[in-house]
Design a protein around this motif. Structure first.
Motif, PDB file in Angstrom:
ATOM      1  N   THR A 162       0.833  -1.198   0.000  1.00 50.76           N
ATOM      2  CA  THR A 162       0.000   0.000   0.000  1.00 50.76           C
ATOM      3  C   THR A 162       0.871   1.252   0.000  1.00 50.76           C
ATOM      4  OG1 THR A 162      -1.698  -1.163   1.279  1.00 50.76           O
ATOM      5  CG2 THR A 162      -1.843   1.234   1.207  1.00 50.76           C
ATOM      6  N   LEU A 163       0.553   2.162  -0.908  1.00 46.93           N
ATOM      7  CA  LEU A 163       1.165   3.489  -0.920  1.00 46.93           C
ATOM      8  C   LEU A 163       0.170   4.454  -0.293  1.00 46.93           C
ATOM      9  CD1 LEU A 163       3.301   5.601  -1.873  1.00 46.93           C
ATOM     10  CD2 LEU A 163       2.062   5.707  -4.042  1.00 46.93           C
ATOM     11  N   THR A 164       0.599   5.127   0.771  1.00 47.94           N
ATOM     12  CA  THR A 164      -0.275   6.053   1.492  1.00 47.94           C
ATOM     13  C   THR A 164       0.355   7.437   1.525  1.00 47.94           C
ATOM     14  OG1 THR A 164      -0.980   4.215   2.936  1.00 47.94           O
ATOM     15  CG2 THR A 164      -1.503   6.460   3.649  1.00 47.94           C
ATOM     16  N   ILE A 165      -0.385   8.409   0.997  1.00 51.64           N
ATOM     17  CA  ILE A 165       0.052   9.807   1.013  1.00 51.64           C
ATOM     18  C   ILE A 165      -0.955  10.580   1.859  1.00 51.64           C
ATOM     19  CG2 ILE A 165       0.632  11.833  -0.378  1.00 51.64           C
ATOM     20  CD1 ILE A 165       0.891   9.905  -2.791  1.00 51.64           C
ATOM     21  N   GLU A 166      -0.453  11.249   2.894  1.00 55.06           N
ATOM     22  CA  GLU A 166      -1.355  11.955   3.813  1.00 55.06           C
ATOM     23  C   GLU A 166      -0.887  13.384   4.035  1.00 55.06           C
ATOM     24  OE1 GLU A 166      -1.405   9.606   7.387  1.00 55.06           O
ATOM     25  OE2 GLU A 166      -3.065   8.352   6.667  1.00 55.06           O
ATOM     26  N   GLY A 167      -1.786  14.333   3.795  1.00 61.50           N
ATOM     27  CA  GLY A 167      -1.544  15.731   4.133  1.00 61.50           C
ATOM     28  C   GLY A 167      -0.287  16.317   3.520  1.00 61.50           C
ATOM     29  N   LEU A 168       0.047  15.917   2.295  1.00 61.78           N
ATOM     30  CA  LEU A 168       1.301  16.352   1.681  1.00 61.78           C
ATOM     31  C   LEU A 168       1.211  17.812   1.245  1.00 61.78           C
ATOM     32  CD1 LEU A 168       4.127  15.390   0.859  1.00 61.78           C
ATOM     33  CD2 LEU A 168       3.183  14.809  -1.384  1.00 61.78           C
ATOM     34  N   ARG A 169       2.084  18.621   1.807  1.00 64.68           N
ATOM     35  CA  ARG A 169       2.191  20.036   1.454  1.00 64.68           C
ATOM     36  C   ARG A 169       3.586  20.291   0.896  1.00 64.68           C
ATOM     37  NH1 ARG A 169       1.926  23.027   6.481  1.00 64.68           N
ATOM     38  NH2 ARG A 169       1.964  24.871   5.120  1.00 64.68           N
ATOM     39  N   VAL A 170       3.640  20.897  -0.289  1.00 67.86           N
ATOM     40  CA  VAL A 170       4.916  21.082  -0.975  1.00 67.86           C
ATOM     41  C   VAL A 170       5.032  22.510  -1.490  1.00 67.86           C
ATOM     42  CG1 VAL A 170       6.400  20.312  -2.875  1.00 67.86           C
ATOM     43  CG2 VAL A 170       4.977  18.655  -1.659  1.00 67.86           C
ATOM     44  N   GLU A 171       6.216  23.088  -1.281  1.00 66.54           N
ATOM     45  CA  GLU A 171       6.508  24.448  -1.711  1.00 66.54           C
ATOM     46  C   GLU A 171       7.520  24.427  -2.848  1.00 66.54           C
ATOM     47  OE1 GLU A 171       7.283  27.724   1.305  1.00 66.54           O
ATOM     48  OE2 GLU A 171       9.307  27.460   0.474  1.00 66.54           O
ATOM     49  N   VAL A 172       7.263  25.261  -3.855  1.00 65.60           N
ATOM     50  CA  VAL A 172       8.180  25.397  -4.983  1.00 65.60           C
ATOM     51  C   VAL A 172       8.456  26.883  -5.187  1.00 65.60           C
ATOM     52  CG1 VAL A 172       8.598  24.885  -7.418  1.00 65.60           C
ATOM     53  CG2 VAL A 172       7.153  23.359  -6.064  1.00 65.60           C
ATOM     54  N   VAL A 212       4.521  10.180   3.311  1.00 72.81           N
ATOM     55  CA  VAL A 212       4.430   9.290   2.158  1.00 72.81           C
ATOM     56  C   VAL A 212       5.019   7.954   2.589  1.00 72.81           C
ATOM     57  CG1 VAL A 212       5.104   8.838  -0.228  1.00 72.81           C
ATOM     58  CG2 VAL A 212       4.662  11.195   0.511  1.00 72.81           C
ATOM     59  N   GLN A 213       4.199   6.925   2.611  1.00 73.43           N
ATOM     60  CA  GLN A 213       4.647   5.633   3.127  1.00 73.43           C
ATOM     61  C   GLN A 213       4.305   4.500   2.174  1.00 73.43           C
ATOM     62  OE1 GLN A 213       3.026   4.948   7.028  1.00 73.43           O
ATOM     63  NE2 GLN A 213       4.016   6.744   7.944  1.00 73.43           N
ATOM     64  N   ILE A 214       5.182   3.507   2.135  1.00 71.98           N
ATOM     65  CA  ILE A 214       4.874   2.217   1.524  1.00 71.98           C
ATOM     66  C   ILE A 214       4.880   1.189   2.641  1.00 71.98           C
ATOM     67  CG2 ILE A 214       5.632   0.389  -0.036  1.00 71.98           C
ATOM     68  CD1 ILE A 214       6.771   2.470  -1.879  1.00 71.98           C
ATOM     69  N   ASP A 215       3.718   0.605   2.881  1.00 65.11           N
ATOM     70  CA  ASP A 215       3.554  -0.404   3.939  1.00 65.11           C
ATOM     71  C   ASP A 215       4.065   0.104   5.283  1.00 65.11           C
ATOM     72  OD1 ASP A 215       2.478  -2.108   2.044  1.00 65.11           O
ATOM     73  OD2 ASP A 215       4.382  -3.096   1.642  1.00 65.11           O
ATOM     74  N   GLU A 259       8.199   5.204   6.107  1.00 63.58           N
ATOM     75  CA  GLU A 259       8.219   6.584   5.642  1.00 63.58           C
ATOM     76  C   GLU A 259       9.298   6.789   4.575  1.00 63.58           C
ATOM     77  OE1 GLU A 259       7.137   9.912   4.705  1.00 63.58           O
ATOM     78  OE2 GLU A 259       6.127   9.335   6.578  1.00 63.58           O
ATOM     79  N   LEU A 260       8.883   7.386   3.428  1.00 61.47           N
ATOM     80  CA  LEU A 260       9.810   7.637   2.331  1.00 61.47           C
ATOM     81  C   LEU A 260      10.403   9.040   2.358  1.00 61.47           C
ATOM     82  CD1 LEU A 260       7.999   6.023  -0.747  1.00 61.47           C
ATOM     83  CD2 LEU A 260       9.491   4.939   0.934  1.00 61.47           C
ATOM     84  N   LEU A 261       9.710   9.991   2.969  1.00 57.03           N
ATOM     85  CA  LEU A 261      10.150  11.377   2.901  1.00 57.03           C
ATOM     86  C   LEU A 261      11.493  11.614   3.575  1.00 57.03           C
ATOM     87  CD1 LEU A 261       6.823  13.367   3.409  1.00 57.03           C
ATOM     88  CD2 LEU A 261       8.019  12.833   1.275  1.00 57.03           C
ATOM     89  N   THR A 262      11.884  10.740   4.486  1.00 58.23           N
ATOM     90  CA  THR A 262      13.181  10.871   5.145  1.00 58.23           C
ATOM     91  C   THR A 262      14.303  10.205   4.345  1.00 58.23           C
ATOM     92  OG1 THR A 262      12.718   8.881   6.445  1.00 58.23           O
ATOM     93  CG2 THR A 262      12.152  10.996   7.436  1.00 58.23           C
TER      94      THR A 262
END
Length: 242
Positions: free
Chosen positions: A4-14, A63-66, A69-72
């Protein structure tokens, strides 16, 4: 085993502007989720943030897979953990052949050249293209087909496809989309496809379509949602978001 890929509350600035403002999505392996939305809604920002592009600053979210956490993680470690980004404009890598790239990424080198040739045939790519440096002197269609060869040998758990249909003629689009569709059953790859156009969905049947507007998902539906978008455009969804 389902992942499962789970994305929660992702806020991104460019470039000092918050583009994604709380993006949420959950998907499983073997599924095809499609992101559609107007220009500037955050589609490519989502793709680059998931892959770990340094120009995209994550302000908040997960952002997680199973549950991992991937963001780190670095972009390389995210890929090793099963998340692959197929870019809208695959970059040239002079001096590096596709086989070198695959070996460096950890693909088993046993009979690798023969396996690459088999994959090239499946997407109707001339095998000699694989002897050139990565994407150097290739047409747009050749680049995307060659990327499908790499995709098939890397066998990611989830693939983020950033407008992979961009610049493709009908034949190339069909070859690419059919290979992607087969991957969902061959090794249960989960596909997160970002696109502007309904034509990709004629070959790649979506599990769900999500409309992105103002940096958030404002509508989700089945394949029929693409018909609504083609008929009415995005204006009704902008109104919903406001």
């Amino acid at each position: 085993m389902t992942s499962t890929l789970t994305i929660e509350g992702l806020r991104v600035e460019v470039a000092g502007k918050e583009v994604l403002q709380g993006f949420d999505l959950e998907m499983h392996t073997g599924e095809v989720h499609v992101i559609m939305g107007p220009n500037g809604s955050g589609k490519s920002t989502l793709a680059h943030a998931l892959a770990g592009h340094p120009g995209y600053k994550v302000l908040d979210g997960s952002v997680q897979i199973d549950g991992v956490e991937l963001l780190t993680m670095s972009p390389t470690d995210r890929a090793r953990h099963g998340l692959l980004l197929a870019m809208q404009q695959p970059m040239e890598v002079p001096g590096v052949r596709p086989i070198d790239l695959l070996v460096a990424a950890g693909v088993d080198p046993t009979n690798l050249r023969a396996r690459m040739s088999e994959e090239a045939e499946r997407v109707e790519l001339r095998p000699e293209v694989l002897d050139r440096f990565v994407n150097v002197d290739l047409s747009g269609g050749e680049r995307k087909r060659a990327e499908m060869v790499q995709f098939a040998l890397l066998r990611p758990t989830f693939a983020v496809l950033d407008e992979i249909d961009s610049g493709l003629d009908v034949d190339a689009l069909g070859a690419v989309a059919r290979r992607l569709s087969l991957a969902t059953s061959e090794w249960a790859c989960g596909l997160l496809a970002i696109t502007h156009f309904k034509r990709l969905l004629q070959e790649l049947t979506p599990t769900a379509i999500h409309v992105l507007s103002g940096g958030r998902v404002v509508a989700t539906g089945g394949p029929e949602l693409s018909e609504v978008l083609e008929r009415d455009g995005y204006e009704p969804f902008r109104a919903t978001h406001s």
